[in-house]
Design an enzyme around this catalytic site. Structure first.
Site, PDB file in Angstrom:
ATOM      1  N   ASP A 221       0.847  -1.188   0.000  1.00 16.33           N
ATOM      2  CA  ASP A 221       0.000   0.000   0.000  1.00 16.33           C
ATOM      3  C   ASP A 221       0.886   1.243   0.000  1.00 16.33           C
ATOM      4  OD1 ASP A 221      -3.045   0.714   0.510  1.00 16.33           O
ATOM      5  OD2 ASP A 221      -1.843   2.131   1.670  1.00 16.33           O
ATOM      6  N   ASN A 229      -2.389  12.851  -3.847  1.00 13.18           N
ATOM      7  CA  ASN A 229      -3.360  13.265  -4.865  1.00 13.18           C
ATOM      8  C   ASN A 229      -3.927  14.643  -4.562  1.00 13.18           C
ATOM      9  OD1 ASN A 229      -3.424  11.301  -6.863  1.00 13.18           O
ATOM     10  ND2 ASN A 229      -4.898  10.014  -5.773  1.00 13.18           N
ATOM     11  N   HIS A 234      -3.693  14.656  -9.289  1.00  8.11           N
ATOM     12  CA  HIS A 234      -3.839  13.256  -9.685  1.00  8.11           C
ATOM     13  C   HIS A 234      -2.772  12.829 -10.695  1.00  8.11           C
ATOM     14  CE1 HIS A 234      -7.591  12.215  -7.597  1.00  8.11           C
ATOM     15  NE2 HIS A 234      -7.910  13.492  -7.766  1.00  8.11           N
ATOM     16  N   ASP A 238      -0.722   9.513 -10.271  1.00  6.74           N
ATOM     17  CA  ASP A 238      -0.570   8.483 -11.297  1.00  6.74           C
ATOM     18  C   ASP A 238       0.903   8.182 -11.560  1.00  6.74           C
ATOM     19  OD1 ASP A 238      -3.278   8.286 -11.552  1.00  6.74           O
ATOM     20  OD2 ASP A 238      -3.419   9.453 -13.420  1.00  6.74           O
ATOM     21  N   ASP A 264      -4.336   2.385  -4.810  1.00  5.57           N
ATOM     22  CA  ASP A 264      -2.904   2.429  -4.492  1.00  5.57           C
ATOM     23  C   ASP A 264      -2.433   1.118  -3.874  1.00  5.57           C
ATOM     24  OD1 ASP A 264      -4.433   2.834  -2.184  1.00  5.57           O
ATOM     25  OD2 ASP A 264      -2.828   3.925  -1.176  1.00  5.57           O
TER      26      ASP A 264
END
Length: 353
Positions: A221, A229, A234, A238, A264
């Site tokens: 994780d 984010n 974002h 990404d 994630d």
């Protein structure tokens, strides 16, 4: 270790192939047997009628077996059956002294089957066998000068049919392969997705039950991913996911399987014990530490590790243990690896009444 032997029959088409063989044999046997009994002169002499009817009956019986109990028919039969079909057609044409166009067209049946269901090289070998057989029977029953035109035209038709069908099948196979890849690949990271992970985990645990070899599962994780984010956008999030995926792919290159489960969260299936899994986790954490220009050492990873060494070889038990380990890693401050022993799932016992 050598390359695995390629099957000559396409695995995804095995069910359709068995049905095609069954219908070809039953329909062909019924047509030949009916013609031998009802069409005067079709099978020649009385002995020819008997031989033709017996052959037709054997074809119908074999077709029925293929349709009703295909699991009992060995795989080589599905490859040999078009060769057998060419031999039967040639033998019947020779026995009945039939060189009409309809007699030649029976060769299309095994050729269509081979071009549709067998490997391309096998289909072309059968094309050569059918062409040679047809020519040999024709020239045996007719002068070369008389039969040459028919043989040339029909062999050309055989070649066109085989080439067209194999080309169409190749395009279909390529399309199916592309769709399968899209269905099992995460579009952002290029890693296998949850669907592929479930399949790979089931395969790995089947191997663990068979060989008793230890396997491990890592659930990974990205720490504070929502903050990344919300704070940097974002696009940055990404980019972090892509970099984490690249680190996982590199670390898993030795035989482990990495996948993106969603959001994630990632997973790695490890063929080996806890020390091997911990080394992979350490390599990934080191590769991810400080990537990009994010402050505070972000991103970092929390990793939960579970092993089959306690006998937990069910996917549900191993996933539950890895999730508990991941939760423990987060509770203890994140940016670490935690291990929880998986517990074998026990069947409930219902006492007799």
């Amino acid at each position: 270790m050598g390359e695995p032997r390629r099957s000559m029959i396409l695995a995804r088409d095995r069910t359709a192939a068995t049905r095609a063989v069954a219908y070809f044999l039953m329909l062909g046997g019924a047509v030949v047997g009916t013609c031998a009994l009802l069409v005067p002169g079709f099978a020649g002499s009385a002995a020819g009628v008997v031989a033709t009817v017996v052959t037709a009956g054997a074809m119908i019986f074999a077709g029925a077996c293929c349709r009703l109990v295909p699991q009992r028919v060995p795989e080589p039969f599905w490859v040999a059956v078009p060769i057998l079909g060419v031999a039967i057609i040639g033998g019947l044409n020779l026995a009945t002294e039939d060189v009409s166009v309809s007699a030649h067209l029976y060769y299309l049946w095994p050729l269509i089957y081979a071009a549709t269901f067998l490997r391309k090289d096998v289909a072309y070998l059968l094309l050569a066998a059918a062409s040679v057989t047809d020519a040999a029977v024709t020239f045996t029953l007719q002068p070369v000068g008389v039969g040459l035109t028919d043989v040339a035209a029909l062999v050309t038709a055989y070649c066109v049919l085989t080439v067209v069908v194999t080309k169409l099948r190749s395009r279909e196979d390529a399309l199916v392969t592309m769709l399968e890849r899209q269905a099992t690949t995460d579009p952002l990271t290029g890693l296998p997705n949850r669907r592929a992970f479930d399949r790979d985990l089931a395969t790995a645990l089947d191997a663990a039950r068979t060989t008793a070899a230890e396997h491990c599962l890592l659930i990974v994780d990205v720490d504070h991913f929502k903050t990344i984010n919300d704070t940097w956008g974002h696009a940055t999030g990404d980019a972090v996911l892509v970099q984490v995926a690249a680190a996982l792919r590199d670390a898993a290159a030795g035989g482990a399987v990495a996948a993106r489960l969603g959001g994630d969260e990632f997973a790695v299936i490890v063929e080996g014990g806890v020390p091997v899994a911990r080394r992979i986790a350490a390599v990934v954490r080191a590769a991810v530490a400080g990537i990009g220009d994010l402050p505070d050492g972000l991103p970092t990873l929390s990793i939960g590790l579970a092993s089959t060494r306690s006998g937990a070889t069910e996917a549900e038990a191993l996933l539950a243990a890895a999730d508990r380990a991941l939760y423990d890693a987060k509770v203890r401050g994140r940016d670490r690896v935690s291990t929880v022993e998986a517990t074998p799932r026990r069947r409930s016992h219902v006492p007799n009444r």
